[in-house]
Design an enzyme around this catalytic site. Structure first.
Site, PDB file in Angstrom:
ATOM      1  N   VAL A 155       0.761  -1.092   0.017  1.00 16.59           N
ATOM      2  CA  VAL A 155       0.069   0.060   0.068  1.00 16.59           C
ATOM      3  C   VAL A 155       0.948   1.238   0.104  1.00 16.59           C
ATOM      4  O   VAL A 155       2.045   1.383   0.569  1.00 16.59           O
ATOM      5  CB  VAL A 155      -0.926   0.238   1.130  1.00 16.59           C
ATOM      6  CG1 VAL A 155      -0.108   0.280   2.692  1.00 16.59           C
ATOM      7  CG2 VAL A 155      -2.175   0.971   1.076  1.00 16.59           C
ATOM      8  N   LYS A 156       0.532   2.238  -0.683  1.00 20.24           N
ATOM      9  CA  LYS A 156       1.205   3.489  -0.874  1.00 20.24           C
ATOM     10  C   LYS A 156       0.532   4.847  -0.367  1.00 20.24           C
ATOM     11  O   LYS A 156      -0.552   4.670  -0.742  1.00 20.24           O
ATOM     12  CB  LYS A 156       1.489   3.872  -2.584  1.00 20.24           C
ATOM     13  CG  LYS A 156       1.952   5.099  -2.773  1.00 20.24           C
ATOM     14  CD  LYS A 156       2.083   5.033  -4.230  1.00 20.24           C
ATOM     15  CE  LYS A 156       2.760   6.469  -4.826  1.00 20.24           C
ATOM     16  NZ  LYS A 156       1.821   7.596  -4.938  1.00 20.24           N
ATOM     17  N   CYS A 157       0.793   5.120   0.742  1.00 14.89           N
ATOM     18  CA  CYS A 157       0.005   6.232   1.349  1.00 14.89           C
ATOM     19  C   CYS A 157       0.979   7.327   1.440  1.00 14.89           C
ATOM     20  O   CYS A 157       2.106   7.475   1.344  1.00 14.89           O
ATOM     21  CB  CYS A 157      -0.146   5.789   2.768  1.00 14.89           C
ATOM     22  SG  CYS A 157      -1.207   4.409   3.095  1.00 14.89           S
TER      23      CYS A 157
END
Lengths: 259, 259, 259, 259, 259
Positions: C184-186
């Site tokens: 996941v890229k946050c």
């Protein structure tokens, strides 16, 4: 974007697409300056000129008229389009020909698709373009995007000066490269310099100017020359050709300029 | 548009389509002038007349009645339609028969499709027409477009004088050619001259006039004559035939006129 | 979430994804600080640096430029995206590349997908993500979710302090784990402590910070260091790399920090 | 419309369909007059009476209860339906069983489908009915249309006197014939004469009256008698049967009347 | 509804489903009372208790954690769900896992599906449930419906007293039976007597109470006891288990009570 270096729609890397989708997009009104242009046969005859590398028409005209001209010119089937009878809330161009039918049954060497970036329906057209583009890849035929930014996203944005704003044209052209078009067809942004700004962001993708509404021969030729000098690959033209009774001379001049 | 020169729906290149889709489009009210017409059997009997080249009905009537008449007349299945019970925001005609079912199971020799150009649902119908048209191609049966421009795009456009405006009829007819119809069925634009204007833009595609509501025999015959003299290919007619108790005489006159 | 421990997009379990989707998401404006970045070739050259484990681009750039770089870097195809030309009622990112095309034809080693949790279109994107994720499983390639909570659900909720609220980031990150993303890229939530709060709820899933807009080298490096120290697995970065003329030094520093 | 002369749902051309879809359409409230009717087993027991030619239920009841009754009565699976919990903008009945599942797995001898002509969702239901009808044809099982005109098109039309207006019932019944239903189930229009008006336009298609809410035995039997004398083929009945503790006597009377 | 008597999710006909879908439905906030519960591993460990017959999770958790627990507990994959980040106009729960993926790749022994009867999106969910249910039948795994009536149809109906109204619960539960669920999960209606009213209309289908928010052990156990004594088959519970640091004792009590 792929090279398709052997595609018949290119000649020395450039192209002149004779676009004849006006019966759909504008209706019979576009044939009035030259009533003979209402008969598709007359326009297919024009497409025999050596300057023309492809004729871009909708499915029905391809079915009825292309078989007799398949030795003379390459066929580009415009797989979406929209009539001017409907007055929609925002721009959308539905698909009315499958890529399979265009290539297998009609003999298309290329596919044309209109993209209204900036419209409320941009999303839906991206999704439809995806299918069109990937199916065209299966057949190995190039895809030409009619990159026509318009709609609420452009009109209501104070940062943009309408659909001839170079920033808008450049963004829409870049989307062609990003989404996988092989050629992008854009409105002429007004000068060689502005065209160069667009070409700065389109990478290896080919670029053709849109002929637009009819104007004087010299003005028109100058726009094409500026496009080519800026690094563009030719034009897609309709009214500036078929709205004159004998387009031979202008096609001769274009042939000399393009190849 | 393709020729389909051997299709049984043509006779010497012309046609008389007995349209009997009124139970769907208008409901039982259309049977009141001639109550016998409510029984499909009576109308199929009329279709035996040599003047009639095809009977156009919806799926259910074809299932129930056509088997006994398959030697007498060609079947055209109307694959979309809409009832007058619903009062929609704009015109749309949903599909209620697949082309596969029409041809393989019902024995259809042709497909009929209503197109409401100018409606807010024009886009959706274009997409549905695409599938219908391409599936019909697989079976080699002609497609007849009921080209009925209507809806907000027509009503709200001050440049147009309603759906009998020749410009509107001509644009909608041209769309038939562009989208791949083989025959276009249009409202009679009022005179031979106006019909010629329409035919100027429909290329090789066949053209039939829509019979419309019932009027005097002579008026009706004159409209058909003008259509044929303008270059049209006949008519699709319902009420002017089945709303009379004995249509033999008028069919005799039409046969003489058309073939 | 699956391990994909042999995936080329990981190096010692960490990763640096060079994201170059800005031509779609923001348009040519993002290339202005370093005009050379408009040419994809220049950015693919940067991706050769050993610090970079994958280059994330849209379909069209992958088609045109990746073949020459397939020995140098792994390809992540971003299969959805949206332009800034359109001004929608809420956030939505349509799919413009099939997983099949990305893997089989473009040679993708991983798939990127943007998810706008909190948008009115979150539902539709969940459904599209499902198909993307399951198709990626068939090919055994990891799926990276750009977890970008935004839209009415975030803006109109007084409990949330916008899309950099740690609670919002944590919820959106958790959704990545629940829906089956592998990475996941946050957005960076501002500190090591806040990053730890996010990582408390993301289980075994990998976590990378989003590079964000350009800032000073030291600030940027500190954010990455905090991410890694909190247990994150690296970053996906675009502007902080390609908006500088020579990113070698910063990439050297990142390489040292990450692996 | 096809004959299906060997279908087990007909007896001497007539039928009594025990409809038990009330748990979906009205909810448990319909079981209150006779609480035993909440248990499907009790209603399936009633269906063993020789007067009953078919029991019409939704998927879940067919799965759970029909296997033990398959020797006693034919199964009609109602493939769409809608709850009364939802309060929609207009009437729509979603499909919750595929024809394939109904026939192959549940053993259905017939398919039931509700059509709300006049609703804003009429179009969508026509399209869904098309698929249902054509799939039923592949299995050779008859299709019974619950022809229930209602919604804005009826309510807002001053020419109509609600959904018991004979004109409305007749139009909706005719649509059953046109769209390919084999049997149409309509509200009783109030008298033998009004029923005859409906039957004047339904051709060869079979016609059954809807049982409606519970009333006195004599009133109910008179309505059925009028239906049969007008040329109808029986009835589909629920509450007038299962809301009584012992329906044997009324079923005996119906059997005598119908066959 | 089918028996599935050999399903591992049942033990002596009853069941205790450990539901752990809160990361999707409520977000990390539900983990705050017991922070260890944020780590799925800790919750899967709890599922090893003999009282638990199945653990219900979303796709991503099943992928990442179930393989190590497949010998200890049966897997129920929740195939739809919705986040609390989005604030929709009415309730809808999109599908984020296919039944095929759940069974073939994740090893699911059962499928969970949330149904919001009464919502404006009830129709769409019925249609999606149909596909889910029929695909589950192909694999022979039971389907558990989270029967959660809510939305405008409930809130705006003055006859109903919200979603804990026994009439509402009973109607929604009955819909589970009618649509083909094998087990229905409902809110506890408040007493043994009210539960019996619900069970009066659910036929052979199994019934489990929803655990709800955390309350005292005795209150909670009494609700479960009332459910079982009324004829129910157990419970699906999340927060009342995982929000305590050591749930062994309460699970022991539940085991004794249920089997």
């Amino acid at each position: 974007m792929k090279e398709h270096s052997n595609s018949p729609i290119y000649r020395n890397g450039n192209m002149l697409i004779l676009a004849y989708d006006h019966g759909v997009e504008h209706g019979p009104a576009d044939f009035e300056p030259n009533p003979a242009s209402a008969d598709p046969e007359n326009v297919f005859e024009v497409a025999k000129h050596d300057a023309v590398t492809a004729v871009a028409v909708h499915k029905g005209l391809a079915e009825a008229y292309y078989p007799e001209y398949s030795d003379d010119v390459a066929l580009m089937v415009k797989v979406n389009g929209n009539s001017d009878l409907r007055r929609p809330d925002d721009y959308y161009s539905p698909k009315q020909c499958s890529v399979q039918y265009a290539v297998e049954e009609l003999g298309a060497s290329a596919i044309g698709y209109t993209m209204y970036a900036g419209s409320d329906y941009e999303d839906r057209m991206w999704q439809e373009f995806r299918e069109v583009q990937e199916e065209a890849r299966r057949y190995g035929v190039p895809v030409v995007m009619w990159a026509y930014p318009r709609g609420h996203g452009i009109e209501d944005n104070p940062d943009y000066n309408g659909d001839t704003d170079t920033d808008v044209i450049a963004y829409a052209a870049r989307l062609g490269l990003e989404l996988g078009a092989d050629v992008v067809k854009c409105k002429y942004p007004g000068s060689k310099e502005e065209t160069e700004k667009v070409l700065d962001v389109t990478g290896k993708m080919k670029f053709v100017m849109s002929g637009g509404s009819k104007r004087s021969d010299d003005e028109f030729i100058e726009d094409v020359r500026a496009t080519v000098e800026a690094g563009g690959n030719g034009l897609a033209v309709g009214r500036n050709i078929f709205q004159r009774e004998d387009p031979t001379e202008i096609l001769d001049r274009l042939e000399q300029l393009l190849y």
